[in-house]
Design a protein around this motif. Structure first.
Motif, PDB file in Angstrom:
ATOM      1  N   VAL A   1       0.845  -1.200   0.000  1.00 59.65           N
ATOM      2  CA  VAL A   1       0.000   0.000   0.000  1.00 59.65           C
ATOM      3  C   VAL A   1       0.878   1.247   0.000  1.00 59.65           C
ATOM      4  CG1 VAL A   1      -1.613   1.366   1.386  1.00 59.65           C
ATOM      5  CG2 VAL A   1      -2.039  -1.059   1.031  1.00 59.65           C
ATOM      6  N   ASN A   2       1.936   1.257   0.803  1.00 60.90           N
ATOM      7  CA  ASN A   2       2.846   2.408   0.845  1.00 60.90           C
ATOM      8  C   ASN A   2       3.537   2.623  -0.501  1.00 60.90           C
ATOM      9  OD1 ASN A   2       2.212   3.005   3.493  1.00 60.90           O
ATOM     10  ND2 ASN A   2       3.915   1.834   4.324  1.00 60.90           N
ATOM     11  N   LEU A   3       3.992   1.540  -1.134  1.00 63.64           N
ATOM     12  CA  LEU A   3       4.631   1.656  -2.440  1.00 63.64           C
ATOM     13  C   LEU A   3       3.645   2.179  -3.490  1.00 63.64           C
ATOM     14  CD1 LEU A   3       6.773  -1.623  -2.536  1.00 63.64           C
ATOM     15  CD2 LEU A   3       7.598   0.724  -2.346  1.00 63.64           C
TER      16      LEU A   3
ATOM     17  N   SER B   1       3.750   5.664  -5.678  1.00 63.85           N
ATOM     18  CA  SER B   1       3.566   5.697  -7.134  1.00 63.85           C
ATOM     19  C   SER B   1       2.438   6.652  -7.515  1.00 63.85           C
ATOM     20  CB  SER B   1       3.253   4.295  -7.669  1.00 63.85           C
ATOM     21  OG  SER B   1       4.357   3.447  -7.491  1.00 63.85           O
ATOM     22  N   LEU B   2       1.357   6.631  -6.757  1.00 66.84           N
ATOM     23  CA  LEU B   2       0.243   7.552  -7.028  1.00 66.84           C
ATOM     24  C   LEU B   2       0.690   8.999  -6.881  1.00 66.84           C
ATOM     25  CD1 LEU B   2      -2.670   5.659  -5.228  1.00 66.84           C
ATOM     26  CD2 LEU B   2      -2.490   6.096  -7.679  1.00 66.84           C
ATOM     27  N   ASN B   3       1.488   9.276  -5.853  1.00 64.48           N
ATOM     28  CA  ASN B   3       2.007  10.632  -5.655  1.00 64.48           C
ATOM     29  C   ASN B   3       2.906  11.053  -6.809  1.00 64.48           C
ATOM     30  OD1 ASN B   3       0.629  10.918  -3.237  1.00 64.48           O
ATOM     31  ND2 ASN B   3       2.368  10.264  -2.005  1.00 64.48           N
TER      32      ASN B   3
ATOM     33  N   ALA C   1       3.833  14.220 -11.764  1.00 63.46           N
ATOM     34  CA  ALA C   1       4.136  14.262 -13.202  1.00 63.46           C
ATOM     35  C   ALA C   1       2.984  14.877 -13.987  1.00 63.46           C
ATOM     36  CB  ALA C   1       4.437  12.852 -13.713  1.00 63.46           C
ATOM     37  N   THR C   2       1.763  14.539 -13.618  1.00 62.02           N
ATOM     38  CA  THR C   2       0.591  15.100 -14.295  1.00 62.02           C
ATOM     39  C   THR C   2       0.533  16.606 -14.099  1.00 62.02           C
ATOM     40  OG1 THR C   2      -0.623  13.024 -13.981  1.00 62.02           O
ATOM     41  CG2 THR C   2      -1.923  14.969 -14.493  1.00 62.02           C
ATOM     42  N   THR C   3       0.794  17.054 -12.884  1.00 59.70           N
ATOM     43  CA  THR C   3       0.786  18.495 -12.596  1.00 59.70           C
ATOM     44  C   THR C   3       1.845  19.212 -13.432  1.00 59.70           C
ATOM     45  OG1 THR C   3      -0.010  18.097 -10.353  1.00 59.70           O
ATOM     46  CG2 THR C   3       1.039  20.222 -10.772  1.00 59.70           C
TER      47      THR C   3
ATOM     48  N   LYS D   1      -3.298   9.941 -16.308  1.00 61.01           N
ATOM     49  CA  LYS D   1      -4.587   9.887 -15.601  1.00 61.01           C
ATOM     50  C   LYS D   1      -5.176   8.486 -15.665  1.00 61.01           C
ATOM     51  CE  LYS D   1      -5.821  14.743 -15.762  1.00 61.01           C
ATOM     52  NZ  LYS D   1      -6.725  15.778 -16.272  1.00 61.01           N
ATOM     53  N   SER D   2      -5.042   7.831 -16.812  1.00 62.45           N
ATOM     54  CA  SER D   2      -5.531   6.454 -16.945  1.00 62.45           C
ATOM     55  C   SER D   2      -4.760   5.523 -16.013  1.00 62.45           C
ATOM     56  CB  SER D   2      -5.383   6.001 -18.395  1.00 62.45           C
ATOM     57  OG  SER D   2      -5.638   4.631 -18.519  1.00 62.45           O
TER      58      SER D   2
END
Length: 147
Positions: free
Chosen positions: A27-29, A33-35, A40-42, A112-113
């Motif tokens: 979950v932490n990893l 990755s989500l962060n 990158a999206t920002t 985003k996908s």
């Protein structure tokens, strides 16, 4: 899901602890990755907005050019139709303004996908970690009461 709960309930306390630790680590990893995807999206959205702003400026326009996040130098816009796009690992590709905007949009949509898919995996993994934690706590209470 009910069969997973039955399998988890049959595990020993040691197995449950190991499963909980593994699920928490995953979950932490996944959260990291989500962060990273969000960051990158920002950055790509900022680059896309900068391209849009640049395309509206006339040739010969005086402007400040960022060299770093806090260092800007004066410059003059030469040709707003040609841009350099960072495609990763220090490689830049010359593209037209339209191609540059398209590149940013495609990358944003891809990220985003990927974010949505990863979020789904992270949610399921978090559910397993929480479920394992609850069953572990219940077993530990049973052991404490038995003594």
């Amino acid at each position: 899901m009910a069969s997973r709960t039955l399998e988890i309930e049959k595990m020993s306390v040691e197995q449950l602890k190991a499963l909980k630790e593994q699920a928490d680590l995953e979950v932490n990893l996944l959260q990291d990755s989500l962060n990273n995807i969000r960051t990158a999206t920002t950055r790509l959205e900022i680059a896309s907005n900068a391209l849009q702003d640049l395309s509206l400026r006339p040739q010969g326009k005086k402007m400040l050019v960022p060299l770093t996040a806090s260092l800007y130098v004066p410059g003059t816009l030469d040709d707003a139709d040609k841009v350099l796009v960072d495609v990763g690992t220090g490689y830049f590709v010359e593209k037209t303004m339209t191609e540059g905007k398209d590149y940013c949009e495609r990358k944003i949509n891809l990220l985003k996908s990927n974010y949505e898919q990863l979020l789904d995996v992270a949610t399921k993994k978090k559910s397993v970690a929480d479920e394992t934690g609850l069953i572990l706590q219940a077993k530990l209470r049973q052991l404490a009461q038995a003594q």
